[in-house]
Each structure stands twice: as structure tokens, then as C-alpha cells.
Design a protein around this motif. Structure first.
Motif, PDB file in Angstrom:
ATOM      1  N   ASP A 154     126.608 133.354 107.063  1.00  0.00           N
ATOM      2  CA  ASP A 154     125.783 132.273 107.569  1.00  0.00           C
ATOM      3  C   ASP A 154     126.587 131.227 108.337  1.00  0.00           C
ATOM      4  OD1 ASP A 154     127.076 131.679 105.263  1.00  0.00           O
ATOM      5  OD2 ASP A 154     125.522 130.352 104.469  1.00  0.00           O
ATOM      6  N   VAL A 155     127.916 131.379 108.424  1.00  0.00           N
ATOM      7  CA  VAL A 155     128.723 130.408 109.156  1.00  0.00           C
ATOM      8  C   VAL A 155     128.715 130.773 110.637  1.00  0.00           C
ATOM      9  CG1 VAL A 155     131.037 129.467 109.447  1.00  0.00           C
ATOM     10  CG2 VAL A 155     130.172 129.961 107.160  1.00  0.00           C
ATOM     11  N   ASN A 156     128.379 129.785 111.482  1.00  0.00           N
ATOM     12  CA  ASN A 156     128.347 130.044 112.918  1.00  0.00           C
ATOM     13  C   ASN A 156     129.785 130.034 113.459  1.00  0.00           C
ATOM     14  OD1 ASN A 156     128.357 129.604 115.717  1.00  0.00           O
ATOM     15  ND2 ASN A 156     126.294 128.747 115.653  1.00  0.00           N
ATOM     16  N   PRO A 157     130.268 131.161 114.004  1.00  0.00           N
ATOM     17  CA  PRO A 157     131.674 131.221 114.412  1.00  0.00           C
ATOM     18  C   PRO A 157     132.015 130.216 115.517  1.00  0.00           C
ATOM     19  CG  PRO A 157     130.503 133.213 115.093  1.00  0.00           C
ATOM     20  CD  PRO A 157     129.573 132.443 114.219  1.00  0.00           C
ATOM     21  N   PHE A 158     131.018 129.881 116.352  1.00  0.00           N
ATOM     22  CA  PHE A 158     131.302 128.912 117.418  1.00  0.00           C
ATOM     23  C   PHE A 158     131.550 127.521 116.819  1.00  0.00           C
ATOM     24  CE2 PHE A 158     129.753 126.208 121.066  1.00  0.00           C
ATOM     25  CZ  PHE A 158     130.895 126.403 121.832  1.00  0.00           C
ATOM     26  N   GLU A 159     130.798 127.201 115.758  1.00  0.00           N
ATOM     27  CA  GLU A 159     131.049 125.918 115.080  1.00  0.00           C
ATOM     28  C   GLU A 159     132.410 125.948 114.390  1.00  0.00           C
ATOM     29  OE1 GLU A 159     127.623 125.197 112.619  1.00  0.00           O
ATOM     30  OE2 GLU A 159     126.295 125.120 114.365  1.00  0.00           O
ATOM     31  N   SER A 160     132.780 127.114 113.847  1.00  0.00           N
ATOM     32  CA  SER A 160     134.113 127.230 113.224  1.00  0.00           C
ATOM     33  C   SER A 160     135.205 126.956 114.252  1.00  0.00           C
ATOM     34  CB  SER A 160     134.343 128.634 112.658  1.00  0.00           C
ATOM     35  OG  SER A 160     133.412 128.949 111.681  1.00  0.00           O
ATOM     36  N   LEU A 161     135.058 127.543 115.433  1.00  0.00           N
ATOM     37  CA  LEU A 161     136.056 127.347 116.491  1.00  0.00           C
ATOM     38  C   LEU A 161     136.157 125.862 116.837  1.00  0.00           C
ATOM     39  CD1 LEU A 161     137.847 128.484 118.928  1.00  0.00           C
ATOM     40  CD2 LEU A 161     135.779 128.209 120.268  1.00  0.00           C
TER      41      LEU A 161
END
Ligand code: NAD
Length: 417
Positions: A4-11
Motif C-alpha cells: 500500500d506504500v506509493n513508491p513515488f511518495e517514497s522517492l
């Protein structure tokens, strides 16, 4: 697995965290947190039964301040616009970490290639290549393989581009077969940089890789080759997994034999009658070195609490959520980030592109030697930043080094208009 973690937000969170240790204004930083351009397109392809298949496809060009956009093409049902944007950003920072003259790009098609015939895959790939044509070129954007794509797809893309442009341009893609202008050592390059990073890390920490036990999540190109090369360094690969599950042998598996078994049967499970475990069990196995080599977000904060490994070398892109990263930093687990550890792929892609442009080809030994130099230099740059700026972990060091290089290139070029 925390999906459920958005990878773009992680970046973006990783970039913000690094910028907090740098002197950079929010206005300038905003430019380095989003892609410059994203192509979103629907491919319409006639399937073997005569029906029309439609497929969502993307290409994100994140940053080109240091050179042509560069990055792979992924075929997977979970491909989304945000995933492709994130992966393109990681490519820009990865190229900067290892100091090769590329920006970052990434592409993908939302499909499960196992559901399509060879001829369907070729038509889908050529349709995608035609959509990419205005964006790509040996001096503008250079695709490469990623999950579920390889030499075959690269050769199709190259062939389509060359036909449409009425030229020969081997440097339009990397990761090609040798006969089509590929480089010696390219297939092994990602696994090799994982091994080289692990070797540098163990030496930095004053421990011996030859005594280490290793678990590898994801037994594809990156994971299985890293396992084989780590075994050649004397390490004992005790657990490996793929999407079907994990196999474990405390006395050490035979990495090459497991790979052959997977090639024959399609999965690692059932290999040699050894113990089978769940994928989560593999990630928390009591080993010295853990190598996540499957997909992003494999380890979340909860799982990170139970990780037993002392060192994690990220073969996959973004396998830890940002929260997991914090937990592992607090627990003094050394994480060698993806932007260094799997940079062998893009580095040897760069060597392939250099050879294509020179139309002069190197030996495998030369490729491997040059790669070793690039990874050793990058590791030294990271440890200098880590120690000199008292940074919390190696990922932060990588982003500080990379962001500085990208911002410097942008500022030296100036803004237009
Ligand atoms: P691949 O398709 O060859 O292998 C992926 C493997 O992961 C497969 O064995 C698959 O079964 C397994 N897998 C999928 N879901 C899993 C799960 N939940 N648990 C355990 N295993 C699972 O892909 P690859 O090329 O080896 O890429 C793997 C990762 O490495 C990706 O994150 C990719 O972006 C990254 N990477 C690859 C390269 C390269 O040159 N191949 C370069 C840089 C980064």
C-alpha cells in the motif's frame, strides 16, 4: 509484503530527507522531486484469437541534467504511472551515485507476460516501441531491460526504431544480445554490482564475506547471479525465494543448481527436497547478509523489526519502505541502497552504449574490471559523505552525493527560458 506504500511518495520522502542535510532551497528542490515528462499511452494490439487487446503503457523521463534519460522497461500487472515515475527518479539518482553521464527514465506496460504468446508479446512490444519513437534516441532516452523483459524485447525495440528511422542505431537500447550490439558482462552486471557492494561493505565493517551466510529474495536475473557470485566469494547461500515460496538449507544451497532447477520447473520450490519456508520467513532468516531482489516495498516497518541480518544489500529497486529504513537504521542494520548496489546494470549499459557509439567492443574482463572500479569509487564517495557529514545511513549518503551532482549539473547549465 506492504503493497500500500506509493513508491513515488517514497522517492520524494528520500529526496526530502537528503535535502535536509544540504543547502538547497525548496524552489530548486521541487524540480528534482518530479519527472520532467511522462508519456501515458494505450496500446491497441490484435491478439492471436483476433480480438483487440488494450494495454496501459508509460515512459517517465525524470531528469536529463546529467545526460540522456536512461532506464528499464517493466512488464508487470502492477505497473502504474506512479511506480514508473518513482523508478525513473531512482534511475536519475543511481546514475549520479555511480557518476556515469546519464539522467533517469523508466517505462512499463501493465500486463502479465505469462498470459500472452510470443507473437502477441512481439506485437505489444513493437507497438510500444512505435509510441516511444518520438521520445527516445541514442542521445535522448535509452531504454533497457527490467522485470520480465530482456534481450528479446530490447532487440524488438531496436529493430522497430531502426526500421522507423531508416538507420542502424544499436545505442538506442542497452541489454541487447551480443550479436545485436550487446556487451559482454551485461547479463551478469546487476548481480555483480550486488556482490561487489557486499564485498566493499563487509570489508568496511571489518568482517569477512567468505564467512557470511546469505538469503536472497527473488531468484531472477539480479538475485540468482548475485547468489552465484557471492558463493564464488566463499559466502554460503542458505535461503532463496521466488514468487512461489522459499527454500532453505542451513548447510548452503548450490546457487547454480537452484537456478537450473528454476529454469526447468519455473520455480525454486521443490528444489532438492530441502526445507520450504514462506517468503516472509526468508526476509527474517537468521543470516549475515540479506538480499532483496524481487520488487519494491518487500519489507515494511513491522517486518523490519524482525530482520535478523546484519547487512542488507538492495538488489531490487525500493525494496524497503521509508518506515522500514528508519527501523533498520535504529537497529544498526547496515543497508546498502539500491542506487549503489544494483547500479551494475546501468553502468554496464553505459559501457554497452559507449561500445555501440565507438563500434568497438571490449572483452568481458575489461567490462568487469571497469565495473569494479566504478563501484569501488562510488562506495568510497558514499562512505566519505557518510562519515564527513555524520549522516544517519548509507542511503542518505547516496542521496546527498547524487542530489548534489544533479543540482550542480542543472545550476551549471542554467535555466531556460
Ligand atoms: P526477474 O523478473 O528476473 O526476477 C524477479 C524475481 O522475483 C523472480 O524470480 C520472481 O519470481 C521473484 N518474485 C516476485 N515476487 C516475489 C515475492 N513476493 N517474493 C519472492 N520473490 C518474488 O527480475 P530482475 O531483473 O532480477 O529484477 C529484480 C529487481 O532488481 C527489480 O526490482 C528490478 O528493478 C531490479 N533491478 C534489475 C536489474 C537488471 O539488470 N535485471 C537492474 C537494476 C535493478
Amino acid at each position: 509484503m506492504a503493497t500500500d506504500v506509493n513508491p513515488f511518495e517514497s522517492l520524494q520522502e528520500q529526496i526530502d530527507d537528503a535535502a535536509a542535510h544540504m543547502d538547497v532551497g525548496d524552489d530548486v528542490l521541487a524540480r528534482f522531486k518530479r519527472p520532467e515528462r511522462v508519456l501515458e499511452t494505450t496500446l491497441s494490439v490484435t491478439l492471436d484469437d483476433g480480438s483487440l487487446g488494450t494495454f496501459e503503457a508509460y515512459r517517465s523521463q525524470f531528469n536529463g541534467d546529467r545526460g540522456p534519460y536512461k532506464g528499464g522497461i517493466r512488464y508487470h500487472p502492477n505497473v502504474t504511472r506512479d511506480e514508473v515515475k518513482a523508478l525513473s527518479g531512482w534511475m536519475a539518482y543511481k546514475s549520479a551515485v555511480v557518476n556515469i553521464p546519464y539522467g533517469g527514465g523508466k517505462g512499463g506496460i501493465a500486463l502479465d507476460p505469462k498470459e500472452y504468446s510470443l507473437t502477441e508479446l512481439e506485437r505489444i512490444t513493437r507497438s510500444y516501441a512505435a509510441e516511444l519513437r518520438p521520445l527516445v534516441g541514442p542521445d535522448t532516452d535509452i531504454p533497457a531491460p527490467d522485470v520480465n523483459t530482456g534481450q528479446r524485447e530490447m532487440n524488438w525495440i531496436k529493430g522497430t526504431y531502426e526500421t522507423l528511422e531508416n538507420t542502424t542505431a544499436p545505442g538506442i537500447v542497452t541489454g541487447k544480445a551480443i550479436e545485436s550490439g550487446g556487451s559482454e558482462g551485461r547479463l551478469e552486471a546487476t548481480g555483480r554490482s550486488v556482490m561487489l557492494t557486499a564485498r566493499e561493505a563487509f570489508s568496511y565493517l571489518g568482517t569477512d564475506l567468505a564467512d557470511a551466510t546469505v538469503a536472497v529474495q527473488g531468484y531472477g536475473n539480479a538475485g540468482s547471479i548475485a547468489a552465484r557470485l557471492l558463493e564464488a566469494e566463499g559466502a554460503s547461500v542458505v535461503a532463496v525465494s521466488d514468487s512461489s515460496g522459499a527454500v532453505y538449507d542451513e548447510n548452503g544451497l548450490d546457487a547454480g543448481a537452484v537456478r537450473e532447477y528454476k529454469t526447468e520447473t519455473g520455480s525454486v520450490t521443490g528444489y532438492g527436497g530441502v526445507e520450504e519456508r514462506s517468503n516472509d520467513d526468508l526476509l527474517t532468516a537468521d543470516v549475515d547478509l540479506l538480499i532483496p531482489a524481487a520488487l519494491e516495498n518487500a519489507i515494511d516497518a513491522d517486518l523490519a523489526e524482525d530482520v535478523e541480518a546484519d547487512v542488507i544489500v538492495e538488489a531490487a529497486n525500493g525494496p524497503l519502505t521509508p518506515d522500514a529504513d528508519d527501523v533498520l537504521t535504529d537497529r544498526d542494520v547496515y543497508v546498502l541502497p539500491d542506487v549503489l548496489a544494483n547500479a551494475g546494470g546501468v553502468t554496464v549499459s553505459y559501457f554497452e552504449w559507449v561500445q555501440n557509439r565507438q563500434r568497438f567492443y571490449w572483452s568481458e574482463e575489461q567490462v568487469n574490471d571497469e565495473l569494479e572500479t566504478v563501484i569501488a569509487n562510488a562506495f568510497a564517495d558514499l562512505t566519505s559523505a557518510f562519515e564527513d557529514q555524520d549522516l544517519p545511513n548509507f542511503r542518505m549518503a547516496a542521496y546527498v552525493v547524487a542530489l548534489r551532482r544533479v543540482i550542480d549539473a542543472y545550476e551549471q547549465g542554467g535555466n531556460w527560458p
